[in-house]
Design a protein around this motif. Structure first.
Motif, PDB file in Angstrom:
ATOM      1  N   LYS A 182       0.097 -14.600  -1.463  1.00  0.00           N
ATOM      2  CA  LYS A 182       1.286 -13.886  -1.023  1.00  0.00           C
ATOM      3  C   LYS A 182       0.893 -12.501  -0.531  1.00  0.00           C
ATOM      4  O   LYS A 182       0.515 -11.630  -1.320  1.00  0.00           O
ATOM      5  N   LEU A 183       0.965 -12.309   0.792  1.00  0.00           N
ATOM      6  CA  LEU A 183       0.613 -11.028   1.404  1.00  0.00           C
ATOM      7  C   LEU A 183       1.581 -10.727   2.534  1.00  0.00           C
ATOM      8  O   LEU A 183       2.130 -11.651   3.165  1.00  0.00           O
ATOM      9  N   PRO A 184       1.813  -9.435   2.855  1.00  0.00           N
ATOM     10  CA  PRO A 184       2.667  -9.108   3.992  1.00  0.00           C
ATOM     11  C   PRO A 184       2.048  -9.637   5.281  1.00  0.00           C
ATOM     12  O   PRO A 184       0.845  -9.550   5.485  1.00  0.00           O
ATOM     13  N   SER A 185       2.874 -10.194   6.132  1.00  0.00           N
ATOM     14  CA  SER A 185       2.421 -10.664   7.436  1.00  0.00           C
ATOM     15  C   SER A 185       3.517 -10.396   8.450  1.00  0.00           C
ATOM     16  O   SER A 185       4.635 -10.892   8.300  1.00  0.00           O
ATOM     17  N   GLU A 186       3.197  -9.573   9.431  1.00  0.00           N
ATOM     18  CA  GLU A 186       4.157  -9.215  10.471  1.00  0.00           C
ATOM     19  C   GLU A 186       5.425  -8.628   9.874  1.00  0.00           C
ATOM     20  O   GLU A 186       6.546  -8.991  10.238  1.00  0.00           O
ATOM     21  N   GLY A 187       5.242  -7.752   8.921  1.00  0.00           N
ATOM     22  CA  GLY A 187       6.368  -7.004   8.369  1.00  0.00           C
ATOM     23  C   GLY A 187       7.148  -7.694   7.271  1.00  0.00           C
ATOM     24  O   GLY A 187       8.111  -7.148   6.748  1.00  0.00           O
ATOM     25  N   LYS A 188       6.804  -8.912   6.894  1.00  0.00           N
ATOM     26  CA  LYS A 188       7.513  -9.593   5.818  1.00  0.00           C
ATOM     27  C   LYS A 188       6.518 -10.275   4.879  1.00  0.00           C
ATOM     28  O   LYS A 188       5.380 -10.548   5.246  1.00  0.00           O
ATOM     29  N   ARG A 240      -9.722   4.923  -2.501  1.00  0.00           N
ATOM     30  CA  ARG A 240     -10.824   5.031  -1.539  1.00  0.00           C
ATOM     31  C   ARG A 240     -10.599   4.271  -0.240  1.00  0.00           C
ATOM     32  O   ARG A 240     -11.370   4.431   0.695  1.00  0.00           O
ATOM     33  N   ARG A 241      -9.575   3.448  -0.201  1.00  0.00           N
ATOM     34  CA  ARG A 241      -9.373   2.656   1.014  1.00  0.00           C
ATOM     35  C   ARG A 241      -7.928   2.173   1.079  1.00  0.00           C
ATOM     36  O   ARG A 241      -7.114   2.479   0.205  1.00  0.00           O
ATOM     37  N   VAL A 242      -7.612   1.400   2.101  1.00  0.00           N
ATOM     38  CA  VAL A 242      -6.263   0.872   2.293  1.00  0.00           C
ATOM     39  C   VAL A 242      -5.908  -0.081   1.151  1.00  0.00           C
ATOM     40  O   VAL A 242      -6.766  -0.796   0.639  1.00  0.00           O
ATOM     41  N   ASP A 243      -4.644  -0.072   0.783  1.00  0.00           N
ATOM     42  CA  ASP A 243      -4.157  -0.954  -0.279  1.00  0.00           C
ATOM     43  C   ASP A 243      -4.561  -2.406   0.016  1.00  0.00           C
ATOM     44  O   ASP A 243      -4.146  -2.989   1.021  1.00  0.00           O
ATOM     45  N   PRO A 244      -5.358  -3.027  -0.856  1.00  0.00           N
ATOM     46  CA  PRO A 244      -5.792  -4.413  -0.598  1.00  0.00           C
ATOM     47  C   PRO A 244      -4.685  -5.436  -0.837  1.00  0.00           C
ATOM     48  O   PRO A 244      -4.773  -6.560  -0.354  1.00  0.00           O
ATOM     49  N   GLU A 245      -3.671  -5.038  -1.610  1.00  0.00           N
ATOM     50  CA  GLU A 245      -2.484  -5.857  -1.883  1.00  0.00           C
ATOM     51  C   GLU A 245      -2.768  -7.113  -2.702  1.00  0.00           C
ATOM     52  O   GLU A 245      -1.848  -7.821  -3.104  1.00  0.00           O
ATOM     53  N   ALA A 246      -4.031  -7.412  -2.913  1.00  0.00           N
ATOM     54  CA  ALA A 246      -4.383  -8.572  -3.730  1.00  0.00           C
ATOM     55  C   ALA A 246      -5.850  -8.499  -4.099  1.00  0.00           C
ATOM     56  O   ALA A 246      -6.612  -7.668  -3.563  1.00  0.00           O
ATOM     57  N   GLY A 296     -16.628 -22.029 -11.284  1.00  0.00           N
ATOM     58  CA  GLY A 296     -16.670 -21.680  -9.868  1.00  0.00           C
ATOM     59  C   GLY A 296     -15.304 -21.615  -9.226  1.00  0.00           C
ATOM     60  O   GLY A 296     -15.183 -21.414  -8.008  1.00  0.00           O
ATOM     61  N   ASN A 297     -14.248 -21.764 -10.009  1.00  0.00           N
ATOM     62  CA  ASN A 297     -12.890 -21.701  -9.477  1.00  0.00           C
ATOM     63  C   ASN A 297     -12.457 -20.253  -9.275  1.00  0.00           C
ATOM     64  O   ASN A 297     -12.671 -19.405 -10.148  1.00  0.00           O
ATOM     65  N   MET A 298     -11.823 -19.994  -8.136  1.00  0.00           N
ATOM     66  CA  MET A 298     -11.365 -18.645  -7.811  1.00  0.00           C
ATOM     67  C   MET A 298      -9.865 -18.672  -7.563  1.00  0.00           C
ATOM     68  O   MET A 298      -9.353 -19.540  -6.861  1.00  0.00           O
ATOM     69  N   TYR A 299      -9.178 -17.690  -8.176  1.00  0.00           N
ATOM     70  CA  TYR A 299      -7.730 -17.607  -8.058  1.00  0.00           C
ATOM     71  C   TYR A 299      -7.330 -16.306  -7.374  1.00  0.00           C
ATOM     72  O   TYR A 299      -7.852 -15.243  -7.702  1.00  0.00           O
ATOM     73  N   PRO A 300      -6.361 -16.393  -6.436  1.00  0.00           N
ATOM     74  CA  PRO A 300      -5.855 -15.159  -5.830  1.00  0.00           C
ATOM     75  C   PRO A 300      -4.850 -14.494  -6.765  1.00  0.00           C
ATOM     76  O   PRO A 300      -4.114 -15.176  -7.487  1.00  0.00           O
ATOM     77  N   VAL A 301      -4.837 -13.179  -6.777  1.00  0.00           N
ATOM     78  CA  VAL A 301      -3.876 -12.414  -7.587  1.00  0.00           C
ATOM     79  C   VAL A 301      -3.236 -11.366  -6.688  1.00  0.00           C
ATOM     80  O   VAL A 301      -3.913 -10.439  -6.221  1.00  0.00           O
ATOM     81  N   SER A 302      -1.946 -11.506  -6.432  1.00  0.00           N
ATOM     82  CA  SER A 302      -1.248 -10.541  -5.580  1.00  0.00           C
ATOM     83  C   SER A 302      -0.890  -9.296  -6.381  1.00  0.00           C
ATOM     84  O   SER A 302      -0.401  -9.392  -7.503  1.00  0.00           O
ATOM     85  N   GLY A 303      -1.141  -8.160  -5.776  1.00  0.00           N
ATOM     86  CA  GLY A 303      -0.773  -6.903  -6.426  1.00  0.00           C
ATOM     87  C   GLY A 303       0.632  -6.496  -6.034  1.00  0.00           C
ATOM     88  O   GLY A 303       0.840  -5.473  -5.378  1.00  0.00           O
ATOM     89  N   ASN A 304       1.617  -7.315  -6.439  1.00  0.00           N
ATOM     90  CA  ASN A 304       2.987  -7.020  -6.008  1.00  0.00           C
ATOM     91  C   ASN A 304       3.571  -5.853  -6.788  1.00  0.00           C
ATOM     92  O   ASN A 304       3.102  -5.506  -7.872  1.00  0.00           O
TER      93      ASN A 304
END
Length: 993
Positions: free
Chosen positions: A201-207, A286-292, A301-309
């Protein structure tokens, strides 16, 4: 609001606008007196924040501000309480299940002992991070893991945990295929493959879009990136900072994101996810908000995304604020008339006996509950836990609980006092130029030369001033420093000073800074007292444990059980050692021999009173030699590295083997070859077996009191522990080494300087009482060294009269009659007769070597400047004197405080008492007779004291001294030669006031 430094605010008035989706806006206004001394408590509470706020608290606001009103609502804005209190992401995430454990972990950090799983995790982290540079090839990973496990870096920890390298390697190898598979899936395959598809879940085109996407890790930007964020009140080390391409149908995004590695059970738990969310906040420094960010479980070896909502961030910052409040407000002022400081309650005990059973802070939690909180009417404990707490603490008497609570309070008072003066927050609150004035920082530095990897995990950096020469600094070789860049590059790296000269400074740092732009401007800040309250609290906690060693110390130290002694030496003196012992005793005087006998006969402890000049170091050295000859093991400690090394320098002349623990940079150059670091390097020790041999074959081990958290003490118990400078060490610090010996010897003199305590209330409560002073009431355990070899009889008579009741005696006729040698005295007398006016005839009298206690301008009589020491209680006076010495090209005269001169001497000592006031404003430094005793016992041949007698007589210790000087005709009716021409002031003895 009052705006402070760096957008910090002091709470005067807060207006929070709460916007509800289905109702009108609600405004909550907090006001407080503009006097920061107003202690009325204001509570700010709404649906999103539960923040206790006291007038004068510092906050930081994030969000929009319109017409002076900050809007903090569901969509924007944060309030950060005490932003200068940096809490780690791990601590905050751990507070989700138990806030109490999180607070205790901040206080008792070193009680979080290492474990097998933690060591496995650390090695896997390093293997993964090294694999970054080697494309994660399976064969290369195996080689890297083997080199790490069989290298020197983790040997001590394996020894501590009693593990074998082969066992560790076998367990590490189970993870390697999964790591290679992860790299294959997310780094090496085409971006549209199915293996790396996930919902993010990340912003895309303003939403906000929750769409399926493919993740491709394209680069690794940093490893173990250290970030301090006074913006959010957080700190942390991000395992891996990665560049990621996010492939969606709508296009491709590139983001820099945190990657958190986990080696335990794959849980995707709220604690694990919370850490990643907090790291997304840290990244904003130090940089732009990564948002996740991402969670990677290395076992699978499993990787999970974590949204920084926003919702998660807000809730975590609420937790962080509550945690910060408890950490910051660990005390409160009593509402009673005395306004005495008292300990506050901790967060409530959770009602989960099963979770408590496996908690690393269970002992400290129950101990604090029993010793502190059960004395409070308003603290409620879950009924199911009451019998458990009672059972876990039933071995402690009321006296033990009272000792714990008193020392916990005093240590907390002292800690908060120290944080205000030398706290880490000054690194971002004060510009480098301001910190440079106190010598605690060097700013405007650039990196020069190549960075060298001095050893595994240590990188040698060279810095020099960008413009001009290096400023004057207090930084010394071995000091700990924090290296920061401009603006947001706080706490880039930490390490130790290796060398300082007029053009550059070199440091061994824990990170390689060569990837930063060449024009980066750095500042190097001295970081003092990094252990803070942790080490003494650890010792205090250990004293309360249910173990035989702790029980014995509680009986001796808290309950004053009388020490026991053996009746006959024959039972402890082996026949084969008698000749060696006899030869050592030949070189000692009668009191020193008595000290040796007392120690050998002791079952518990001995106190050796080392009066000034009585050969304390010689006595300790002889004692170690005798114990060594008798086959006893010895732990030799003191508070300072210098004191430890002074003994070892003498000991090294004899055939006594010893192991010196501690960083080689802090150790005397002639002792470094005996350090563990140098021995391991020279013998290439890389196996547990060889390390065990090194530890087991050294009957004498030396370290500072703070160095006893070394792994060697986990499996080694010494026959004797000797603590030098014991009268200067606070009780909880002195306790540290005593847990690891059957008997102990404290060497000191409570008539000299006590432990240094900055906080007045802590001092009044008894924090300046050393363990030496506390135990001295047991007279049968005390041996006094009374024969001194430093001062001539006239100088000795001062402290004999003032302090020692005539017990001190000169070691020989030569010592008694020793005078200062002034080769130019005859010529100077002729010069004075020809050119001096009558008002300066006092100078000729005081120049006489046979007048050991007087005023003297030593510069003119041919004495070596290096034989002169100038002492004063006040640092500002010393700075003025130092500046005058520099101007007159006399730079080999040592100028220092009384405290710094303890344990040392000079042929000539000049004491400047400074005070010349009759306004009733008495300072505290000159009220301490122990400090005066040290000042007047540093001189061997001539003691010169300067000061205004009428002013000084108002201090009881000095009045007694001056009256003695007057009775012995040692006060000159002189004109003060330091005054400007014509501005003469008569100095009179006490009896003429």
């Amino acid at each position: 609001m009052y705006k402070g430094l760096n957008n910090r605010y002091c709470v005067l008035r807060i207006n929070i606008v709460q916007k509800n989706e289905d109702g009108p806006e609600k405004h909550l206004t907090i006001t407080a007196s503009q006097s920061l001394e107003d202690t009325e408590l204001c509570i700010l509470r709404n649906d999103w924040y539960s923040v206790p706020v006291v007038p004068g608290d510092i906050i930081h606001l994030e969000g929009d501000c319109h017409s002076g009103t900050w809007i903090i609502n569901r969509d924007s804005g944060y309030l950060i309480l005490y932003p200068d209190l940096l809490l780690s992401g791990t601590t905050v995430s751990n507070s989700i299940r138990c806030m109490r454990k999180a607070v205790l972990s901040e206080k008792f950090r070193s009680c979080e002992s290492s474990s097998r799983q933690m060591l496995i995790g650390t090695i896997l982290h390093e293997t993964f991070q090294q694999g970054v540079l080697n494309n994660f090839a399976h064969e290369k990973l195996q080689e890297l893991a083997f080199r790490t496990v069989h290298g020197p870096k983790y040997l001590k920890e394996m020894y501590y945990l009693n593990l074998k390298q082969e066992e560790i390697m076998q367990e590490i190898e189970e993870y390697l295929p999964s790591i290679s598979k992860w790299a294959e899936d997310f780094m090496h395959k085409p971006s549209q493959a199915n293996h790396n598809k996930m919902q993010l879940k990340l912003p895309s085109e303003g939403k906000i879009e929750d769409l399926s996407c493919n993740i491709e890790v394209t680069e690794f930007l940093d490893i173990e990136e250290n970030i301090w964020s006074p913006r959010f009140g957080l700190k942390g080390k991000i395992d891996v900072t990665v560049g990621v391409k996010i492939h969606r149908k709508s296009g491709t995004q590139y983001k820099i994101m945190p990657l958190e590695l986990k080696t335990g059970k794959e849980s995707n738990s709220i604690e694990h996810r919370s850490q990643v969310v907090l790291y997304t906040l840290l990244n904003q420094e130090r940089r732009v908000d990564p948002e996740a960010g991402f969670l990677l479980y290395l076992k699978t070896g499993n990787m999970y995304p974590v949204s920084g909502n926003r919702m998660d961030r807000r809730e975590l910052l609420k937790l962080r604020n509550q945690l910060a409040f408890y950490v910051f407000h660990s005390m409160y002022k009593s509402a009673l008339g005395n306004k005495q400081t008292q300990l506050a309650s901790l967060p409530p005990v959770i009602d989960d006996s099963q979770a408590c059973k496996y908690c690393s802070q269970m002992h400290n939690c129950f101990l604090y509950s029993r010793a502190v909180e059960q004395q409070m009417d308003y603290v409620l404990i879950p009924p199911a836990l009451v019998p458990i707490i009672e059972k876990e603490t039933q071995h402690l008497k009321l006296s033990h609980l009272q000792y714990f609570s008193l020392w916990y309070l005093m240590l907390t008072l002292e800690s908060q006092c120290g944080e205000g003066k030398k706290g880490r927050k000054n690194i971002w609150l004060m510009p480098a130029s301001e910190r440079e004035k106190a010598g605690d920082c060097i700013g405007n530095m650039i990196r020069v030369e190549h960075v060298e990897e001095a050893s595994e995990g240590q990188y040698l950096h060279y810095f020099q001033r960008k413009n001009g020469t290096m400023p004057g600094t207090n930084l010394l070789v071995g000091d700990r420093v924090v290296v920061s860049g401009e603006k947001t590059l706080l706490g880039l790296s930490a390490g130790y000073v290796k060398e300082v000269n007029v053009t550059k400074i070199s440091c061994l740092l824990d990170r390689n800074l060569s990837k930063l732009p060449k024009d980066t401007i750095f500042r190097l800040d001295h970081e003092e007292g990094i252990s803070g309250i942790d080490a003494p609290l650890r010792n205090l906690s250990k004293l309360m444990e249910n173990s035989s060693a702790s029980e014995k110390l509680r009986n001796l130290i808290i309950d004053f059980h009388k020490p026991q002694f053996i009746q006959h030496l024959s039972s402890v003196l082996p026949p084969e050692a008698k000749e060696t012992v006899a030869n050592i005793l030949k070189g000692l005087n009668k009191p020193q021999k008595q000290a040796m006998k007392q120690v050998l006969l002791s079952k518990d402890y001995t106190l050796i009173v080392g009066m000034p000049g009585t050969g304390k170091t010689t006595t300790i050295c002889a004692l170690v030699r005798i114990l060594y000859a008798c086959g006893f093991s010895v732990l030799l400690t003191s508070f300072t590295h210098t004191a430890v090394d002074n003994i070892l320098l003498k000991l090294a002349r004899f055939k006594v083997g010893f192991l010196r623990l501690g960083r080689a940079q802090k150790v005397h150059p002639d002792i470094r070859k005996f350090t563990e670091e140098e021995i391991c390097r020279s013998k290439s020790i890389k196996s547990i077996t060889h390390l065990e041999e090194l530890y087991n074959n050294q009957p004498v081990v030396a370290t500072t009191c703070m160095g006893v958290n070394h792994p060697i003490f986990a499996r080694k118990l010494f026959d004797f522990c000797i603590v030098d400078e014991a009268s200067q060490i606070s009780q909880p610090i002195c306790l540290g080494p005593l847990f690891y010996s059957r008997r102990f010897v404290l060497v000191g003199d409570h008539q000299q300087l006590p432990p240094l305590v900055h906080n007045t209330e802590a001092r009044d409560l008894g924090m300046s009482e050393s363990l030496f002073k506390r135990l001295e009431q047991n007279k049968n355990a005390v041996v006094q060294l009374t024969v001194q070899y430093r001062m001539n009889s006239k100088i000795m008579s001062l402290s004999n009269k003032l302090v020692y009741e005539g017990k001190l005696e000169c070691g020989s006729e030569k010592v008694s009659k020793a005078t200062v040698i002034l080769p130019n005295l005859k010529n100077l007398k002729l010069e004075l007769e020809l050119f001096a006016d009558s008002s300066e005839t006092w100078l000729k009298e005081t120049l006489e070597p046979n007048n050991p206690v007087c005023f003297l301008n030593t510069e003119k009589a041919g004495c070596k400047a290096s034989d002169i020491g100038i002492v004063s209680p006040y640092r500002h006076q010393l700075k003025i004197i130092t500046d005058l010495m520099t101007c007159s090209c006399i730079n080999t005269v040592e100028v220092n405080t009384v405290d710094k001169y303890q344990g040392r001497d000079k042929s000539i000592i000049i004491v400047s008492f400074v005070r010349n006031n009759n306004d009733g404003n008495l300072g505290t430094l000159l009220m301490d007779w122990r400090r005066l005793n040290v000042a007047i016992t540093r001189a061997k041949h001539k003691l010169i004291m300067l000061g205004c007698v009428p002013s000084l007589c108002r201090y009881p210790p000095l009045e007694k001294l001056l009256c003695h000087l007057n009775s012995e005709a040692m006060i000159s009716f002189s004109y003060a030669f330091l005054l400007p021409s014509g501005a003469h002031e008569r100095v009179y003895p006490c009896s003429l006031l």
